[in-house]
Design a protein around this motif. Structure first.
Motif, PDB file in Angstrom:
ATOM      1  N   GLY A   1       0.783  -1.230   0.000  1.00 23.60           N
ATOM      2  CA  GLY A   1       0.000   0.000   0.000  1.00 23.60           C
ATOM      3  C   GLY A   1       0.813   1.277   0.000  1.00 23.60           C
ATOM      4  O   GLY A   1       0.258   2.380  -0.022  1.00 23.60           O
ATOM      5  N   ILE A   2       2.161   1.135  -0.020  1.00 17.98           N
ATOM      6  CA  ILE A   2       3.017   2.331   0.055  1.00 17.98           C
ATOM      7  C   ILE A   2       3.956   2.381  -1.154  1.00 17.98           C
ATOM      8  O   ILE A   2       4.552   1.379  -1.536  1.00 17.98           O
ATOM      9  CB  ILE A   2       3.873   2.305   1.356  1.00 17.98           C
ATOM     10  CG1 ILE A   2       2.982   2.209   2.603  1.00 17.98           C
ATOM     11  CG2 ILE A   2       4.808   3.519   1.444  1.00 17.98           C
ATOM     12  CD1 ILE A   2       2.108   3.427   2.869  1.00 17.98           C
ATOM     13  N   CYS A   3       4.092   3.580  -1.734  1.00 17.11           N
ATOM     14  CA  CYS A   3       4.932   3.750  -2.920  1.00 17.11           C
ATOM     15  C   CYS A   3       6.419   3.630  -2.579  1.00 17.11           C
ATOM     16  O   CYS A   3       6.897   4.303  -1.664  1.00 17.11           O
ATOM     17  CB  CYS A   3       4.638   5.126  -3.522  1.00 17.11           C
ATOM     18  SG  CYS A   3       5.699   5.535  -4.896  1.00 17.11           S
ATOM     19  N   ASP A   4       7.130   2.781  -3.344  1.00 17.09           N
ATOM     20  CA  ASP A   4       8.582   2.619  -3.145  1.00 17.09           C
ATOM     21  C   ASP A   4       9.322   3.926  -3.444  1.00 17.09           C
ATOM     22  O   ASP A   4      10.341   4.226  -2.827  1.00 17.09           O
ATOM     23  CB  ASP A   4       9.149   1.582  -4.133  1.00 17.09           C
ATOM     24  CG  ASP A   4       8.705   0.174  -3.787  1.00 17.09           C
ATOM     25  OD1 ASP A   4       8.114  -0.023  -2.715  1.00 17.09           O
ATOM     26  OD2 ASP A   4       8.960  -0.732  -4.621  1.00 17.09           O
ATOM     27  N   ALA A   5       8.813   4.687  -4.415  1.00 18.54           N
ATOM     28  CA  ALA A   5       9.561   5.856  -4.880  1.00 18.54           C
ATOM     29  C   ALA A   5       9.460   7.033  -3.917  1.00 18.54           C
ATOM     30  O   ALA A   5      10.447   7.715  -3.669  1.00 18.54           O
ATOM     31  CB  ALA A   5       9.068   6.262  -6.265  1.00 18.54           C
ATOM     32  N   CYS A   6       8.256   7.287  -3.358  1.00 19.20           N
ATOM     33  CA  CYS A   6       8.105   8.527  -2.576  1.00 19.20           C
ATOM     34  C   CYS A   6       7.383   8.327  -1.250  1.00 19.20           C
ATOM     35  O   CYS A   6       7.191   9.299  -0.509  1.00 19.20           O
ATOM     36  CB  CYS A   6       7.382   9.583  -3.415  1.00 19.20           C
ATOM     37  SG  CYS A   6       5.606   9.274  -3.554  1.00 19.20           S
ATOM     38  N   GLY A   7       6.948   7.111  -0.955  1.00 18.15           N
ATOM     39  CA  GLY A   7       6.262   6.875   0.320  1.00 18.15           C
ATOM     40  C   GLY A   7       4.786   7.262   0.298  1.00 18.15           C
ATOM     41  O   GLY A   7       4.103   7.209   1.328  1.00 18.15           O
ATOM     42  N   GLY A   8       4.287   7.668  -0.881  1.00 20.89           N
ATOM     43  CA  GLY A   8       2.859   8.035  -0.999  1.00 20.89           C
ATOM     44  C   GLY A   8       1.956   6.802  -0.852  1.00 20.89           C
ATOM     45  O   GLY A   8       2.427   5.665  -0.821  1.00 20.89           O
ATOM     46  N   VAL A   9       0.651   7.062  -0.775  1.00 18.36           N
ATOM     47  CA  VAL A   9      -0.310   5.974  -0.600  1.00 18.36           C
ATOM     48  C   VAL A   9      -0.714   5.427  -1.974  1.00 18.36           C
ATOM     49  O   VAL A   9      -0.956   6.195  -2.912  1.00 18.36           O
ATOM     50  CB  VAL A   9      -1.568   6.491   0.148  1.00 18.36           C
ATOM     51  CG1 VAL A   9      -2.633   5.409   0.241  1.00 18.36           C
ATOM     52  CG2 VAL A   9      -1.176   6.983   1.532  1.00 18.36           C
ATOM     53  N   LEU A  10      -0.790   4.094  -2.075  1.00 24.02           N
ATOM     54  CA  LEU A  10      -1.193   3.486  -3.357  1.00 24.02           C
ATOM     55  C   LEU A  10      -2.702   3.327  -3.391  1.00 24.02           C
ATOM     56  O   LEU A  10      -3.313   2.833  -2.437  1.00 24.02           O
ATOM     57  CB  LEU A  10      -0.518   2.123  -3.539  1.00 24.02           C
ATOM     58  CG  LEU A  10       0.998   2.114  -3.504  1.00 24.02           C
ATOM     59  CD1 LEU A  10       1.541   0.725  -3.805  1.00 24.02           C
ATOM     60  CD2 LEU A  10       1.578   3.119  -4.507  1.00 24.02           C
ATOM     61  N   ILE A  11      -3.295   3.751  -4.490  1.00 25.03           N
ATOM     62  CA  ILE A  11      -4.754   3.662  -4.625  1.00 25.03           C
ATOM     63  C   ILE A  11      -5.115   2.971  -5.947  1.00 25.03           C
ATOM     64  O   ILE A  11      -4.268   2.838  -6.837  1.00 25.03           O
ATOM     65  CB  ILE A  11      -5.412   5.072  -4.613  1.00 25.03           C
ATOM     66  CG1 ILE A  11      -4.748   5.961  -5.688  1.00 25.03           C
ATOM     67  CG2 ILE A  11      -5.300   5.741  -3.252  1.00 25.03           C
ATOM     68  CD1 ILE A  11      -5.575   7.150  -6.073  1.00 25.03           C
ATOM     69  N   GLN A  12      -6.370   2.566  -6.049  1.00 27.34           N
ATOM     70  CA  GLN A  12      -6.848   2.035  -7.334  1.00 27.34           C
ATOM     71  C   GLN A  12      -7.495   3.193  -8.094  1.00 27.34           C
ATOM     72  O   GLN A  12      -8.309   3.928  -7.510  1.00 27.34           O
ATOM     73  CB  GLN A  12      -7.873   0.922  -7.109  1.00 27.34           C
ATOM     74  CG  GLN A  12      -8.327   0.301  -8.427  1.00 27.34           C
ATOM     75  CD  GLN A  12      -9.202  -0.931  -8.252  1.00 27.34           C
ATOM     76  OE1 GLN A  12      -9.991  -1.001  -7.316  1.00 27.34           O
ATOM     77  NE2 GLN A  12      -9.067  -1.879  -9.149  1.00 27.34           N
ATOM     78  N   ARG A  13      -7.124   3.375  -9.333  1.00 32.75           N
ATOM     79  CA  ARG A  13      -7.740   4.449 -10.119  1.00 32.75           C
ATOM     80  C   ARG A  13      -9.226   4.186 -10.290  1.00 32.75           C
ATOM     81  O   ARG A  13      -9.628   3.038 -10.461  1.00 32.75           O
ATOM     82  CB  ARG A  13      -7.080   4.491 -11.512  1.00 32.75           C
ATOM     83  CG  ARG A  13      -5.863   5.368 -11.551  1.00 32.75           C
ATOM     84  CD  ARG A  13      -5.082   5.225 -12.826  1.00 32.75           C
ATOM     85  NE  ARG A  13      -5.867   5.274 -14.053  1.00 32.75           N
ATOM     86  CZ  ARG A  13      -5.320   5.220 -15.271  1.00 32.75           C
ATOM     87  NH1 ARG A  13      -4.016   5.141 -15.405  1.00 32.75           N
ATOM     88  NH2 ARG A  13      -6.079   5.260 -16.349  1.00 32.75           N
ATOM     89  N   ASP A  14     -10.046   5.248 -10.278  1.00 34.77           N
ATOM     90  CA  ASP A  14     -11.495   5.076 -10.457  1.00 34.77           C
ATOM     91  C   ASP A  14     -11.808   4.348 -11.762  1.00 34.77           C
ATOM     92  O   ASP A  14     -12.714   3.537 -11.837  1.00 34.77           O
ATOM     93  CB  ASP A  14     -12.204   6.442 -10.485  1.00 34.77           C
ATOM     94  CG  ASP A  14     -12.281   7.052  -9.096  1.00 34.77           C
ATOM     95  OD1 ASP A  14     -12.153   6.291  -8.106  1.00 34.77           O
ATOM     96  OD2 ASP A  14     -12.448   8.276  -9.004  1.00 34.77           O
ATOM     97  N   ASP A  15     -11.010   4.664 -12.803  1.00 38.87           N
ATOM     98  CA  ASP A  15     -11.325   4.051 -14.098  1.00 38.87           C
ATOM     99  C   ASP A  15     -10.674   2.677 -14.271  1.00 38.87           C
ATOM    100  O   ASP A  15     -10.737   2.092 -15.341  1.00 38.87           O
ATOM    101  CB  ASP A  15     -10.977   4.993 -15.266  1.00 38.87           C
ATOM    102  CG  ASP A  15      -9.501   5.341 -15.344  1.00 38.87           C
ATOM    103  OD1 ASP A  15      -8.745   5.034 -14.393  1.00 38.87           O
ATOM    104  OD2 ASP A  15      -9.098   5.927 -16.364  1.00 38.87           O
ATOM    105  N   ASP A  16     -10.071   2.132 -13.209  1.00 33.59           N
ATOM    106  CA  ASP A  16      -9.553   0.753 -13.257  1.00 33.59           C
ATOM    107  C   ASP A  16     -10.543  -0.246 -12.658  1.00 33.59           C
ATOM    108  O   ASP A  16     -10.171  -1.362 -12.300  1.00 33.59           O
ATOM    109  CB  ASP A  16      -8.194   0.648 -12.542  1.00 33.59           C
ATOM    110  CG  ASP A  16      -7.026   1.103 -13.426  1.00 33.59           C
ATOM    111  OD1 ASP A  16      -7.230   1.241 -14.653  1.00 33.59           O
ATOM    112  OD2 ASP A  16      -5.921   1.306 -12.904  1.00 33.59           O
ATOM    113  N   LYS A  17     -11.815   0.155 -12.541  1.00 29.93           N
ATOM    114  CA  LYS A  17     -12.850  -0.780 -12.085  1.00 29.93           C
ATOM    115  C   LYS A  17     -13.395  -1.496 -13.337  1.00 29.93           C
ATOM    116  O   LYS A  17     -13.421  -0.902 -14.433  1.00 29.93           O
ATOM    117  CB  LYS A  17     -13.990  -0.039 -11.371  1.00 29.93           C
ATOM    118  CG  LYS A  17     -13.509   0.952 -10.283  1.00 29.93           C
ATOM    119  CD  LYS A  17     -13.336   0.290  -8.940  1.00 29.93           C
ATOM    120  CE  LYS A  17     -12.445   1.075  -7.979  1.00 29.93           C
ATOM    121  NZ  LYS A  17     -12.974   2.315  -7.434  1.00 29.93           N
ATOM    122  N   VAL A  18     -13.848  -2.750 -13.132  1.00 27.44           N
ATOM    123  CA  VAL A  18     -14.133  -3.616 -14.289  1.00 27.44           C
ATOM    124  C   VAL A  18     -15.023  -2.989 -15.378  1.00 27.44           C
ATOM    125  O   VAL A  18     -14.690  -3.043 -16.564  1.00 27.44           O
ATOM    126  CB  VAL A  18     -14.730  -4.967 -13.817  1.00 27.44           C
ATOM    127  CG1 VAL A  18     -15.206  -5.784 -15.007  1.00 27.44           C
ATOM    128  CG2 VAL A  18     -13.659  -5.765 -13.094  1.00 27.44           C
TER     129      VAL A  18
END
Ligand code: AMP
Length: 218
Positions: free
Chosen positions: A148-165
């Motif tokens: 759940g955490i970004c390797d590059a900057c420590g930000g929070v990982l989310i699912q894009r709204d448009d990545d829903k089926v």
């Protein structure tokens, strides 16, 4: 190098473009990222774009073309650029060609990521994106070091709204309808090069490097 990365959503264009940009010191121009940034900033263009993006439809050409042309004519694009997600229809292809003619810098090649629909769906449904820097991860194939955490900057990982089926299905449909003519457009210009988008990230990058060498672009 002036390269277009063409292929369906989930073909790995963004992932490869990020690696290529670093390796070959060229800029990565992702219209999806730029539009998401405009949405975040709440600009007029962003507000209009959001309505289309939420439905998985294409944002009007006038908005997207303006953003891209502005970006590729900036100083830091002089060493080359990778267009990821643009052009997406024939009109945008023509606009891009005209813009590049004006500055006397034609495209070198168009990398076509030929990808199975099942691969696209698997990649998109498992994709997680950093809400701060936009880096991409995948819950199975490209896990972050800490969940759940970004390797590059420590930000929070989310699912894009448009990545829903449901939205993914529409995005793939729109892609098929709009891109056919674009493939022919670049084939006619003899700059279309096909690669297998289904390959794993590192193997695909090796193929891309080989191809760029053959084309004398690196
Ligand atoms: P992407 O991140 O490339 O999958 O793009 C996400 C969304 O942004 C797309 O589904 C479209 O709504 C919009 N978008 C990105 N690039 C373009 C483009 N070249 N033309 C129109 N809409 C675009």
């Amino acid at each position: 190098m002036k390269v277009v990365l063409l292929g369906p959503p989930g073909a790995g264009k963004g992932t490869q473009a990020a690696v290529m940009a670093k390796e070959f010191t060229v800029i990565h121009v992702s219209t999806g990222d730029m539009l998401r940034e405009a949405v975040k900033q709440g600009t007029d263009a962003g507000k209009t774009a959001k309505e289309y993006m939420d439905r998985g439809e294409l944002v009007p050409d006038s908005i997207v073309t303006k953003i891209v042309c502005e970006r590729i004519t900036r100083k830091d694009a002089a060493n080359g650029f990778l267009l990821d997600g643009f052009p997406r229809n024939i009109n945008q292809g023509i606009e891009l060609e005209n813009e590049l003619k004006k500055i006397n810098l034609p495209l070198d090649i168009v990398l076509y990521f030929k990808t199975k629909e099942s691969t696209s769906i698997k990649r998109l449904t498992g994709r997680r994106v950093c809400n701060n820097c936009g880096s991409n991860f995948h819950i199975v194939t490209m896990k972050p070091k800490k969940e759940g955490i970004c390797d590059a900057c420590g930000g929070v990982l989310i699912q894009r709204d448009d990545d829903k089926v449901d939205t993914i299905k529409n995005r793939l449909k729109v892609y098929k309808e709009q891109t056919k003519a674009l493939l022919k457009f670049y084939k006619d210009r003899k700059i279309l090069r096909e690669i297998a988008g289904d390959m794993e990230v590192n193997a695909l990058f090796k193929e891309i490097r080989k191809l760029l060498k053959k084309e004398k672009l690196i």
